[in-house]
Motif scaffolding. Structure first.
Motif, PDB file in Angstrom:
ATOM      1  N   ARG A 197       0.830  -1.218   0.000  1.00 23.96           N
ATOM      2  CA  ARG A 197       0.000   0.000   0.000  1.00 23.96           C
ATOM      3  C   ARG A 197       0.853   1.251   0.000  1.00 23.96           C
ATOM      4  O   ARG A 197       0.554   2.218  -0.697  1.00 23.96           O
ATOM      5  CB  ARG A 197      -0.880   0.031   1.261  1.00 23.96           C
ATOM      6  N   VAL A 198       1.936   1.248   0.825  1.00 19.70           N
ATOM      7  CA  VAL A 198       2.656   2.493   1.055  1.00 19.70           C
ATOM      8  C   VAL A 198       3.841   2.663   0.109  1.00 19.70           C
ATOM      9  O   VAL A 198       4.109   3.755  -0.364  1.00 19.70           O
ATOM     10  CB  VAL A 198       3.087   2.559   2.538  1.00 19.70           C
ATOM     11  N   TRP A 199       4.538   1.582  -0.177  1.00 17.80           N
ATOM     12  CA  TRP A 199       5.731   1.704  -1.026  1.00 17.80           C
ATOM     13  C   TRP A 199       5.476   1.249  -2.454  1.00 17.80           C
ATOM     14  O   TRP A 199       6.362   1.331  -3.303  1.00 17.80           O
ATOM     15  CB  TRP A 199       6.883   0.866  -0.460  1.00 17.80           C
ATOM     16  N   GLY A 200       4.315   0.660  -2.693  1.00 21.88           N
ATOM     17  CA  GLY A 200       4.011   0.222  -4.061  1.00 21.88           C
ATOM     18  C   GLY A 200       4.663  -1.086  -4.463  1.00 21.88           C
ATOM     19  O   GLY A 200       4.757  -1.415  -5.651  1.00 21.88           O
ATOM     20  N   ALA A 203       3.162  -8.087  -4.274  1.00 20.65           N
ATOM     21  CA  ALA A 203       3.344  -9.322  -3.505  1.00 20.65           C
ATOM     22  C   ALA A 203       2.135 -10.237  -3.635  1.00 20.65           C
ATOM     23  O   ALA A 203       1.000  -9.785  -3.814  1.00 20.65           O
ATOM     24  CB  ALA A 203       3.568  -8.998  -2.037  1.00 20.65           C
ATOM     25  N   THR A 204       2.432 -11.544  -3.553  1.00 24.17           N
ATOM     26  CA  THR A 204       1.379 -12.564  -3.497  1.00 24.17           C
ATOM     27  C   THR A 204       1.575 -13.366  -2.217  1.00 24.17           C
ATOM     28  O   THR A 204       2.663 -13.883  -1.970  1.00 24.17           O
ATOM     29  CB  THR A 204       1.486 -13.515  -4.707  1.00 24.17           C
ATOM     30  N   ASP A 205       0.533 -13.425  -1.402  1.00 25.11           N
ATOM     31  CA  ASP A 205       0.573 -14.236  -0.182  1.00 25.11           C
ATOM     32  C   ASP A 205      -0.144 -15.540  -0.525  1.00 25.11           C
ATOM     33  O   ASP A 205      -1.336 -15.530  -0.845  1.00 25.11           O
ATOM     34  CB  ASP A 205      -0.184 -13.486   0.932  1.00 25.11           C
ATOM     35  N   LEU A 206       0.607 -16.639  -0.472  1.00 22.87           N
ATOM     36  CA  LEU A 206      -0.002 -17.935  -0.775  1.00 22.87           C
ATOM     37  C   LEU A 206      -0.401 -18.578   0.545  1.00 22.87           C
ATOM     38  O   LEU A 206       0.449 -19.080   1.287  1.00 22.87           O
ATOM     39  CB  LEU A 206       0.994 -18.831  -1.523  1.00 22.87           C
ATOM     40  N   ASN A 207      -1.685 -18.507   0.855  1.00 20.46           N
ATOM     41  CA  ASN A 207      -2.157 -19.085   2.119  1.00 20.46           C
ATOM     42  C   ASN A 207      -2.333 -20.584   1.919  1.00 20.46           C
ATOM     43  O   ASN A 207      -3.399 -21.074   1.543  1.00 20.46           O
ATOM     44  CB  ASN A 207      -3.453 -18.418   2.566  1.00 20.46           C
ATOM     45  N   ALA A 282       1.598 -10.279  -9.289  1.00 23.16           N
ATOM     46  CA  ALA A 282       0.741  -9.204  -8.775  1.00 23.16           C
ATOM     47  C   ALA A 282       1.167  -7.884  -9.423  1.00 23.16           C
ATOM     48  O   ALA A 282       2.297  -7.739  -9.878  1.00 23.16           O
ATOM     49  CB  ALA A 282       0.911  -9.124  -7.258  1.00 23.16           C
ATOM     50  N   GLU A 283       0.215  -6.956  -9.443  1.00 26.10           N
ATOM     51  CA  GLU A 283       0.514  -5.626 -10.007  1.00 26.10           C
ATOM     52  C   GLU A 283       1.304  -4.797  -8.981  1.00 26.10           C
ATOM     53  O   GLU A 283       1.188  -5.052  -7.778  1.00 26.10           O
ATOM     54  CB  GLU A 283      -0.795  -4.875 -10.291  1.00 26.10           C
ATOM     55  N   GLY A 285       1.944  -2.370  -6.213  1.00 29.02           N
ATOM     56  CA  GLY A 285       1.005  -1.863  -5.200  1.00 29.02           C
ATOM     57  C   GLY A 285      -0.035  -2.875  -4.758  1.00 29.02           C
ATOM     58  O   GLY A 285      -0.779  -2.628  -3.815  1.00 29.02           O
ATOM     59  N   GLN A 286      -0.084  -4.030  -5.434  1.00 27.07           N
ATOM     60  CA  GLN A 286      -1.124  -5.022  -5.107  1.00 27.07           C
ATOM     61  C   GLN A 286      -0.617  -6.033  -4.077  1.00 27.07           C
ATOM     62  O   GLN A 286       0.482  -6.588  -4.225  1.00 27.07           O
ATOM     63  CB  GLN A 286      -1.552  -5.781  -6.374  1.00 27.07           C
ATOM     64  N   PHE A 287      -1.422  -6.271  -3.063  1.00 28.20           N
ATOM     65  CA  PHE A 287      -1.172  -7.371  -2.121  1.00 28.20           C
ATOM     66  C   PHE A 287      -2.231  -8.430  -2.441  1.00 28.20           C
ATOM     67  O   PHE A 287      -3.381  -8.323  -2.021  1.00 28.20           O
ATOM     68  CB  PHE A 287      -1.297  -6.889  -0.673  1.00 28.20           C
ATOM     69  N   ARG A 288      -1.813  -9.417  -3.225  1.00 23.77           N
ATOM     70  CA  ARG A 288      -2.751 -10.450  -3.698  1.00 23.77           C
ATOM     71  C   ARG A 288      -2.703 -11.647  -2.751  1.00 23.77           C
ATOM     72  O   ARG A 288      -1.617 -12.066  -2.342  1.00 23.77           O
ATOM     73  CB  ARG A 288      -2.330 -10.863  -5.104  1.00 23.77           C
TER      74      ARG A 288
END
Ligand code: NAD
Ligand code: USQ
Length: 383
Positions: A197-200, A203-207, A282-283, A285-288
């Motif tokens: 969000r802040v630094w752009g 990332a993808t979090d694989l749960n 991910a794009e 800024g995106q936290f996918r």
């Protein structure tokens, strides 16, 4: 495309490194070997005789012609991490390099602190390294389905849309993790989300759910490439443990009523999910968030499946319902979404009789290495 596998000497990381290397990615492994140290300290060992990492990558080079450079580095040490990244500037980082056992994190205050410092500081250092020098690199981070806990509503993939007092927003899904380890993953998720969000950063979090199995196309090519398979009460996980217990004639260790339901997946799907995440980044800024499991089972269901598969092979196996060492719901609602990886093209290996047969046969092959004293759980959540 250059991919750095952090934690590439471990169970998921080793299989993934070889898979991506075989698919033409330029792969490097970074690992501190700390997991091998924890095994020594606990007096436990993998079922399988795993080779040293240098031998593993040498044999891979011999078989495939592909180099996998190794960086021996503890990611909680920022200078060591950033200098490794400068030597191998990655397009993607796959981060498996954490203390991943819930029971380990609940042994004592020291173990809880060590787990959270190792995991949270390691991930924070990666985030700062990316912000400072590699802002376009895609971070693929292994999270866990256990971040969500077992809420009495459907589990979404990372976010939930809520209407409150006439207003509506899409917010991070509520988290109710069940151990100091699972909590560390929640803390990581918050930090990664902030960095996006802040630094752009991207990332993808694989749960990920609980992984089972041991053979992948690549690790099965040669004995020196063999993967680890944990069965002890600290690092061993449900289905893998049950197959090894069946092979040595130990009653299957179902905790409590066995109604605990979780998401599960075959290690052959772990490697493929990571490949899909990298291929579709991910794009900025995106936290996918992607829920990485293919099927849901209760622990009792798995024990009964193993008992049946073992019986078909002539092995008589009992199921024991032990007093639950953990604090967790033993009968609960569990319905988690997992469509995003399927939409990216995942073709799951569902749990089958042939997989159970192959895992049982694998366990029988190495059963003389089993130390049965390590099977029963010894870590309690309370008291
Ligand atoms: P593992 O213990 O086999 O491998 C982890 C590797 O990371 C080890 O080789 C270890 O030495 C390395 N490592 C740990 N801390 C490090 C540090 N500070 N610096 C450098 N290297 C470090 O674990 P695994 O089963 O392969 O799990 C990998 C990841 O996947 C973990 O993050 C775990 O939480 C997640 N995960 C695993 C499962 C599962 O069933 N195994 C399920 C869901 C999620
Ligand atoms: N369980 C038994 N008997 C056993 C082992 C486990 O009944 O012999 C039960 C546990 O009580 C729990 C469930 O099986 O309800 C799963 O336990 P586990 O040890 O197989 O897995 P868990 O502790 O949840 O951790 C593992 C990995 C971790 C990952 C997690 C994914 O070690 O890194 O994050 O699976 S998930 O479970 O989706 O959170």
């Amino acid at each position: 495309m250059k991919v750095l596998i952090i934690g590439g000497d471990g169970y998921c990381g080793w299989a993934t490194a070889l898979h991506l290397s075989s698919k033409g990615y330029e792969v490097a492994i970074l690992d501190s070997y700390v997991r091998r140290l924890w095994d020594l300290q606990l007096g436990v060992s993998t079922l399988t005789p795993i080779a040293q990492l240098e031998q593993r990558v040498d044999r891979w080079k011999g078989l495939s012609g592909k180099d996998i450079p190794v960086f021996v580095c503890d990611i909680t040490q920022y200078e060591a991490l950033i200098s490794s990244l400068r030597r191998f500037p990655p397009d993607a980082i796959v981060h498996f390099g954490e203390q991943r056992s819930a029971p380990y994190s609940m042994i004592s205050r020291d173990h809880a602190v060590m787990t959270q410092v190792n995991n949270v500081v390691g991930t924070l250092n990666i985030l700062y390294a990316l912000k400072e020098e590699f802002p376009d690199c895609h971070l693929v981070k292994l999270g866990t389905m256990g971040e969500y806990g077992t809420p009495n509503i459907d589990i979404e993939e990372g976010y939930i849309t809520i209407e409150h007092n006439g207003r509506k927003d899409t917010l991070p899904y509520p988290k109710q993790p069940g151990s100091m380890y699972h909590l560390s993953k929640v803390h990581d998720s918050h930090n990664i989300h902030f960095a996006c969000r802040v630094w752009g950063l991207r990332a993808t979090d694989l749960n990920q759910g609980v992984v089972y199995g041991v053979l992948t196309d690549e690790t099965g090519m040669d004995e020196v490439l063999i993967n680890r398979l944990d069965y002890d009460g600290v690092f061993g996980t449900a289905l893998n443990r049950f197959c090894i217990q069946a092979a040595v004639g130990h009653p299957l260790t179902v905790y409590g009523k066995g109604g605990q339901t979780r998401g599960f997946l075959d290690i052959r799907d772990t490697v493929r999910c990571v490949e899909l995440a990298i291929a579709h980044p991910a794009e900025p800024g995106q936290f996918r968030v992607l829920n990485q499991f293919t099927e849901q089972f209760s622990v009792e269901q798995l024990a009964l499946l193993v008992q049946k598969a073992a019986a078909a092979m002539g092995l008589k196996v009992e199921v024991n319902y032990l007093e639950n060492p953990r604090v967790e719901l033993e009968e609960h609602y569990f319905n988690a979404k997992n469509t995003k990886l399927l939409d990216l093209g995942l073709q799951p290996h569902y749990l089958s009789d042939s997989l159970l047969d192959s895992l049982l046969n694998f366990a029988l092959k190495y059963k003389d290495r089993v130390d049965v004293k390590q099977i029963l759980p010894r870590v309690k959540w309370k008291g």
